[in-house]
Design a protein around this motif. Structure first.
Motif, PDB file in Angstrom:
ATOM      1  N   CYS A 448       1.258  -1.342  -0.077  1.00  0.00           N
ATOM      2  CA  CYS A 448      -0.282  -0.074   0.007  1.00  0.00           C
ATOM      3  C   CYS A 448       0.950   0.863  -0.140  1.00  0.00           C
ATOM      4  CB  CYS A 448      -1.220   0.253   1.337  1.00  0.00           C
ATOM      5  SG  CYS A 448      -2.151  -1.050   1.325  1.00  0.00           S
ATOM      6  N   PHE A 449       1.849   1.387   1.005  1.00  0.00           N
ATOM      7  CA  PHE A 449       2.803   2.325   0.524  1.00  0.00           C
ATOM      8  C   PHE A 449       3.316   2.270  -0.196  1.00  0.00           C
ATOM      9  CE2 PHE A 449       6.100   4.346   3.141  1.00  0.00           C
ATOM     10  CZ  PHE A 449       6.431   5.140   3.770  1.00  0.00           C
ATOM     11  N   LEU A 450       4.004   1.941  -0.969  1.00  0.00           N
ATOM     12  CA  LEU A 450       4.637   2.126  -1.648  1.00  0.00           C
ATOM     13  C   LEU A 450       4.487   2.148  -2.892  1.00  0.00           C
ATOM     14  CD1 LEU A 450       7.506  -1.079  -2.046  1.00  0.00           C
ATOM     15  CD2 LEU A 450       7.908   0.861  -1.663  1.00  0.00           C
ATOM     16  N   LEU A 451       2.877   2.113  -3.118  1.00  0.00           N
ATOM     17  CA  LEU A 451       1.823   2.473  -4.506  1.00  0.00           C
ATOM     18  C   LEU A 451       1.929   4.024  -4.201  1.00  0.00           C
ATOM     19  CD1 LEU A 451      -1.109  -0.149  -5.307  1.00  0.00           C
ATOM     20  CD2 LEU A 451       0.949   1.125  -6.906  1.00  0.00           C
ATOM     21  N   VAL A 452       1.707   4.534  -3.104  1.00  0.00           N
ATOM     22  CA  VAL A 452       1.554   5.762  -2.419  1.00  0.00           C
ATOM     23  C   VAL A 452       2.444   7.014  -3.124  1.00  0.00           C
ATOM     24  CG1 VAL A 452       0.006   8.006  -1.068  1.00  0.00           C
ATOM     25  CG2 VAL A 452      -0.366   4.788  -0.448  1.00  0.00           C
ATOM     26  N   LEU A 453       3.906   5.996  -2.483  1.00  0.00           N
ATOM     27  CA  LEU A 453       4.686   6.816  -3.044  1.00  0.00           C
ATOM     28  C   LEU A 453       5.093   6.642  -4.233  1.00  0.00           C
ATOM     29  CD1 LEU A 453       7.203   5.244   0.183  1.00  0.00           C
ATOM     30  CD2 LEU A 453       5.689   7.729   0.237  1.00  0.00           C
ATOM     31  N   LYS A 454       4.481   6.117  -4.527  1.00  0.00           N
ATOM     32  CA  LYS A 454       5.508   5.844  -6.538  1.00  0.00           C
ATOM     33  C   LYS A 454       4.761   7.331  -7.172  1.00  0.00           C
ATOM     34  CE  LYS A 454       6.828   1.506  -7.717  1.00  0.00           C
ATOM     35  NZ  LYS A 454       6.343  -0.005  -7.853  1.00  0.00           N
ATOM     36  N   GLU A 455       3.979   6.914  -6.330  1.00  0.00           N
ATOM     37  CA  GLU A 455       2.490   8.019  -6.847  1.00  0.00           C
ATOM     38  C   GLU A 455       3.497  10.027  -6.682  1.00  0.00           C
ATOM     39  OE1 GLU A 455      -0.970   9.558  -8.963  1.00  0.00           O
ATOM     40  OE2 GLU A 455       0.243   8.351  -9.011  1.00  0.00           O
ATOM     41  N   ARG A 456       3.366   9.753  -5.041  1.00  0.00           N
ATOM     42  CA  ARG A 456       4.220  11.004  -5.053  1.00  0.00           C
ATOM     43  C   ARG A 456       5.551  10.861  -6.010  1.00  0.00           C
ATOM     44  NH1 ARG A 456       5.197  11.222   1.211  1.00  0.00           N
ATOM     45  NH2 ARG A 456       2.151  10.246   0.651  1.00  0.00           N
ATOM     46  N   GLN A 457       6.369  10.489  -5.626  1.00  0.00           N
ATOM     47  CA  GLN A 457       7.673  10.753  -6.705  1.00  0.00           C
ATOM     48  C   GLN A 457       7.567  10.773  -8.459  1.00  0.00           C
ATOM     49  OE1 GLN A 457       9.501  10.938  -5.012  1.00  0.00           O
ATOM     50  NE2 GLN A 457      11.477  10.513  -6.787  1.00  0.00           N
ATOM     51  N   LYS A 458       6.351  10.358  -8.790  1.00  0.00           N
ATOM     52  CA  LYS A 458       5.444  10.862 -10.271  1.00  0.00           C
ATOM     53  C   LYS A 458       5.602  12.215 -10.104  1.00  0.00           C
ATOM     54  CE  LYS A 458       1.476   9.263 -12.511  1.00  0.00           C
ATOM     55  NZ  LYS A 458       0.692   9.596 -12.825  1.00  0.00           N
TER      56      LYS A 458
END
Length: 466
Positions: A448-458
């Protein structure tokens, strides 16, 4: 999923449009102006939810206040071209704009969030940069009140008040009585029966006509080196391309007050052989969405005229704005859907996210309360929302609001404080996850956490480019 679906929808529209333009080739679809014999017939039958009022129906004092307000805002350089994002590319709008409305309210269009310059509102202490700007905002809330009343009258006049619910009720009742009499089924509690209780007419009226913002537009066509040509009907220069207004409450009325700074010289071209619309005069163009049978409509706009788009007209039809020769202002009053677009809302979201942060006087000793996947995901999503929908949107368009008022600075500083805490919370989650014992819980939290962080990065990359 939302983004993918939207992209697919956009692609499909693009293809439809391309195909239509290819089919047209050099030909153009027919359209009508008041010079055409069947204009009124077409308007009555296909565009009946467009209501038009001539300048002389509006109180003279209101015209004067509002037009003076427009000129004040222009003198103070309060109109700005927006950098909007369409299909992943950024464009500057030909038209310059400013949003005025309820304090703390925002309006988002084409991926750009505009923040209201608040109009004078009871219970709010709003400091304006000058008394003239205060007067301009006051003139616009006056116009807003006037157009609200006109919209209510227009809806009542057109009997557009049977809300959808009432129609549903009638159908459901018929179906029930034809199937079995109600007594055989036993009493059905209202909530489950599928029968919507109609909104009280007055509530529905209020919800659909209580404008919370006006988006002001300004353009001097003679300063524009290049204006797009209207592609389907050959209507000439466009200030604003074909579109539906977005981010509005469903079936709400849009009201547009027009102020073309006409010179009697520009007024009308005397050429009687002129086919189609007079290119010297500003017009609003309308067409039925995805339909090439119905002729288009081009409605001339003169100084002080206003028009209303009632009910679902904005959904069933598209509109564009056709440039004349004179500079032109307009004030477009809307019921913005601000369920997720007010300060009150985003502060509430921040409080919600920060419930998971255990704070004390010593910030070294802060900790996260729960590592449950759902809790972490919610907090990180709100972190993204406050960063990308608020802080970056605000600062991205620069300090332009400061030309009118400093109202937004305090709330933005407060949001930034919240955001800093969320940044700390994110790093705490990272270090806590590493200590977690139970494997399956841990991997659920991580994914869950990684998905949201990837979105943030993008999104950070995308905003850096913008």
């Amino acid at each position: 999923g939302g983004t993918m679906k939207r992209r697919a929808g956009e692609r499909e529209k693009e293809l439809k449009k391309k195909k239509l333009l290819e089919e047209l080739g050099e030909n153009r679809l027919p359209y009508m102006t008041p010079a055409d014999a069947d204009f009124h017939q077409l308007w009555k039958t296909k565009y009946s939810k467009l209501v038009f009022r001539k300048s002389d129906t509006v109180p003279e004092e209101l015209h004067q206040m509002v037009q003076k307000g427009f000129l004040t805002l222009r003198e103070h350089n309060c109109f700005f071209q927006d950098l909007v994002r369409i299909k992943g590319k950024d464009f500057l709008t030909p038209v310059s704009r400013i949003l005025i409305g309820n304090p703390g309210c925002t309006y988002k269009y084409l991926n750009t969030r505009l923040f209201t310059v608040p109009w004078p509102t009871e219970g709010y202490d709003i400091k304006y940069c000058s008394p003239e700007i205060h007067d301009a905002c006051k003139a616009l809330i006056r116009l807003n009140d006037y157009l609200h009343i006109e919209a209510v009258k227009a809806l009542q006049g057109q009997n557009l008040l049977e809300t959808k619910e009432i129609k549903d009720t009638a159908v459901t009742d018929r179906e029930q009585s034809s199937a079995t009499s109600v007594t055989e089924q036993g009493p059905v509690p209202k909530q489950q029966s599928g029968v919507c209780v109609p909104e009280d007419d007055s509530t529905s009226l209020k919800n659909r006509t209580s404008y919370n913002v006006t988006l002001l537009n300004y353009m001097d066509p003679l300063q524009m080196l290049y204006l797009k040509q209207e592609p389907y009907f050959g209507m000439g220069n466009m200030a604003v391309s074909w579109h539906h207004d977005e981010n509005l409450v469903e079936s709400s009325v849009v009201a547009v007050y027009n102020y073309s700074c006409e010179d009697s010289a520009v007024e009308e071209s005397t050429d009687q052989n002129l086919k189609g619309r007079d290119p010297a005069v500003w017009h609003v163009g309308l067409k039925v969405a995805w339909d090439i049978e119905t002729p288009g409509l081009a409605m001339p706009l003169h100084q002080g005229d206003f028009y209303l788009m009632l009910d679902d007209l904005n959904m069933t039809h598209q509109h564009c704005v056709l440039a004349g020769l004179s500079p032109r202002f307009s004030s477009t009053h809307r019921v913005a859907d601000c369920s997720r677009g007010t300060l009150e809302y985003i502060f509430g979201q921040c409080e919600l996210a920060l419930q998971n942060l255990q704070t004390g006087s010593d910030s070294m000793a802060w900790s996260v309360k729960s590592l449950e996947a759902a809790v972490v995901k919610q907090a990180e999503e709100i972190h993204n929302e406050v960063e990308f929908e608020w802080l970056r949107q605000f600062w991205f368009q620069g300090k332009r609001y400061l030309k009118c008022t400093d109202w937004w600075l305090k709330p933005m500083a407060k949001l930034e404080e919240f955001w800093r805490k969320m940044e700390i919370m994110t790093s705490l989650v990272v270090s806590e996850i590493q200590k977690q014992e139970v494997e399956e819980q841990r991997s659920e939290t991580i994914s869950c956490f990684l998905l949201v962080l990837k979105e943030r990065q993008k999104l950070r990359k995308e905003w850096t480019v913008r």
